[in-house]
Scaffold this motif. Structure first.
Motif, PDB file in Angstrom:
ATOM      1  N   SER A  29       0.977  -1.044  -0.443  1.00  0.00           N
ATOM      2  CA  SER A  29      -0.586  -0.293   0.005  1.00  0.00           C
ATOM      3  C   SER A  29       0.676   1.318  -0.350  1.00  0.00           C
ATOM      4  CB  SER A  29      -0.971   0.287   1.372  1.00  0.00           C
ATOM      5  OG  SER A  29      -1.987  -0.861   1.236  1.00  0.00           O
ATOM      6  N   THR A  30       2.290   1.064   0.139  1.00  0.00           N
ATOM      7  CA  THR A  30       3.025   2.162  -0.106  1.00  0.00           C
ATOM      8  C   THR A  30       3.785   2.647  -1.123  1.00  0.00           C
ATOM      9  OG1 THR A  30       3.493   2.197   2.383  1.00  0.00           O
ATOM     10  CG2 THR A  30       4.339   3.420   1.272  1.00  0.00           C
ATOM     11  N   ALA A  31       4.361   3.549  -1.922  1.00  0.00           N
ATOM     12  CA  ALA A  31       4.643   3.708  -3.031  1.00  0.00           C
ATOM     13  C   ALA A  31       6.659   3.724  -3.268  1.00  0.00           C
ATOM     14  CB  ALA A  31       4.577   5.188  -3.810  1.00  0.00           C
ATOM     15  N   SER A  32       7.099   3.269  -3.803  1.00  0.00           N
ATOM     16  CA  SER A  32       8.389   2.337  -2.759  1.00  0.00           C
ATOM     17  C   SER A  32       8.972   3.729  -3.977  1.00  0.00           C
ATOM     18  CB  SER A  32       8.592   1.566  -3.544  1.00  0.00           C
ATOM     19  OG  SER A  32       8.147   0.630  -4.963  1.00  0.00           O
ATOM     20  N   THR A  33       8.824   4.731  -4.474  1.00  0.00           N
ATOM     21  CA  THR A  33       9.454   6.141  -4.839  1.00  0.00           C
ATOM     22  C   THR A  33      10.139   7.122  -4.066  1.00  0.00           C
ATOM     23  OG1 THR A  33       7.682   6.575  -6.354  1.00  0.00           O
ATOM     24  CG2 THR A  33       9.206   4.989  -7.133  1.00  0.00           C
ATOM     25  N   LEU A  34      10.513   7.879  -4.073  1.00  0.00           N
ATOM     26  CA  LEU A  34      10.819   8.973  -3.107  1.00  0.00           C
ATOM     27  C   LEU A  34      11.168  10.307  -4.267  1.00  0.00           C
ATOM     28  CD1 LEU A  34       9.159  10.882  -0.678  1.00  0.00           C
ATOM     29  CD2 LEU A  34      11.621  10.119   0.685  1.00  0.00           C
TER      30      LEU A  34
END
Length: 501
Positions: A324-329
């Protein structure tokens, strides 16, 4: 005689000379040993649930999320449960130093067993790691206490905080290295790297033992030969009964993972109750020691609630990070296991601040009592799950939320951890009766066992509801209520602690 020897050992710090940040040089040896052991443990832990839930076509075990998180919780509980017999073995057979060396060797073997791509080898490896960790964990923390001149040495809390930084330095690097290799290259190669880390820690320990306190070699209550034989007979009998029982279950075709998870979870809750009842009935303890043990029970229960939530960073929070969490920042992509490095990163940044803060407040007569520090820890860990409640709501409908949600959760948990965990290690060595010196550090780790076993039962009962919005909300509120209750009764706990401050 054994008790007198232990008291002398505790109060006689190693000879002065070179220091480690103003602390005895032996702290550096224990710092490095624990750093590498934690590198191996947290690196493997970052992969564990992800590997178990990954599809078999992706090289994983294909487990359901609820079952995998329950297995993780029980495994983690057993790591800490076995710290109790680990302390007992040091007290009665080997002494802390030899027990730590043996434990490190067994952990190393366990990690290399995980590297073998067969399910049987995988679960055998988990058993080895749990056993070795039990031998190592309680005793290496006790050895830190041996370095200082009595329980009220003003450097003691700071020494445990520095030691705790070693734990988190290894924990920070592990997901970045082992997690990346495991998720991006091969699961089992990642597990092998964890074994290499433990080998480095074991080597560090063996090379630096000359800097440790003499008390670390003391067998505080050596067991007579006839008693040893009786203990081995009883242990062999119970082992044979367990093997026979599970052989029947397996051969009958009725064995499922529940046959392992449920008995271990129930045992993980029942054993701490039995241990405290046994200690409280011990007539060898005087009135002051019994009072301190009564006070310690308050800290134990508070810690169990804390770890029930905190240790889900490797299970329900890990699943949330992956699903459920985006793996980019800022355009940079990274494996989901990297989220496991946030907590130790925060600790390395904040631990020196807290170590300085406690000393500064103490000089001004405003240092919070150990009871209040525990209460603050419970309030913070409860608040972290209320943040997770909001994060789950934001992720409704399959939305990938920003990584900042987990960054905030881990930050709040870290502040709570720094008010509770290093202080808990220290207060355990302060309140422990001399007769149970090493074993009491094992009892402290039983708080983790109890908390994780409660979490495992909850996860099994809820099934697919594990990790939902209300799942986080209920646990968060429960921890906050526990923290408020501890704060209300803090004066009673302080009275029970006697001359320990």
């Amino acid at each position: 005689m054994a008790t007198t020897t232990l008291d002398a050992g505790i109060r006689q710090a190693p000879p002065s000379g070179k220091t480690f940040f103003g602390h005895p040089r032996g702290l550096a040896t224990l710092f490095m040993t624990e750093m590498w052991e934690r590198f191996s443990f947290y690196g493997m832990r970052a992969l564990l649930v992800l590997y178990m839930t990954a599809a078999t076509t992706e090289g994983g075990l294909g487990m359901k999320i609820a079952v995998a998180t329950a297995v993780y919780s029980v495994y983690n509980a057993m790591v800490y449960l076995l710290a109790l017999p680990g302390g007992w073995i040091a007290d009665r057979f080997l002494g802390a130093r030899k027990t730590v060396a043996l434990g490190g060797t067994i952990i190393m073997i366990g990690h290399f067993l995980l590297a073998v791509p067969f399910p049987a080898s995988f679960f055998t490896g988990l058993g080895f790691i749990a056993l070795g960790s039990g031998l190592l964990k309680a005793n290496i923390s006790t050895m830190v206490g041996h370095l200082y001149d009595g329980p009220n040495d003003p450097r003691r809390d700071g020494g445990f905080t520095i030691f705790y930084m070693g734990i988190n330095l290894g924990a920070f690097a592990a997901p970045l290295v082992i997690g990346t290799v495991g998720q991006s290259v091969n699961w089992h190669l990642g597990f092998a790297l964890a074994g290499v880390g433990m080998a480095l820690g074991l080597g560090q320990f063996l090379l630096g033992t000359r800097h440790l306190a003499a008390a670390s070699d003391v067998v505080t209550a050596p067991m007579p030969a006839d008693e040893k034989r009786a203990v081995l007979r009883k242990a062999g009998l119970w082992l044979a009964v367990a093997v026979a029982f599970y052989a029947v279950v397996v051969l009958s075709g009725r064995f499922t993972i529940d046959w392992a998870i449920w008995p271990l979870s129930i045992a993980g809750i029942a054993i701490p109750v039995f241990v405290f009842a046994r200690v409280k009935r011990d007539k060898d303890l005087d009135e002051a020691e019994q009072s301190k043990m009564s006070g310690y029970i308050w800290f134990f229960v508070a810690a169990a609630v804390f770890w029930m939530i905190y240790d889900q960073s490797g299970s329900t929070l890990s699943v949330f990070a992956d699903d459920s969490t985006a793996s980019t920042l800022f355009g940079f992509a990274f494996p989901s296991s990297w989220f496991q490095s946030l907590n130790p990163l925060y600790i390395m940044a904040l631990a020196p601040v807290f170590a300085w803060l406690w000393v500064a407040l103490s000089r001004r007569g405003k240092n919070p009592s150990t009871t209040m520090k525990f209460a603050i820890g419970l309030l913070m860990i409860g608040a972290s799950f209320l943040v997770m409640m909001l994060a789950m709501a934001a992720a409704a409908g399959g939305v990938k939320v920003t990584p900042l949600w987990l960054a905030v959760v881990y930050l709040v948990q870290t502040v709570g951890e720094l008010t509770l965990s290093p202080v808990g290690l220290s207060v355990t060595t302060k309140l422990a009766p001399a007769k149970y010196a090493s074993q009491m550090m094992g009892v402290w780790f039983l708080a983790v066992t109890a908390g994780d076993c409660v979490a495992a039962i909850v996860q099994l009962v809820l099934g697919d509801a594990t990790g939902t919005t209300w799942y986080f909300a209920v646990q968060g509120v429960a921890a906050i209520v526990a923290g408020l209750g501890l704060a209300m009764y803090r004066k009673k706990v302080v009275r029970l602690m006697g001359d320990v401050h």
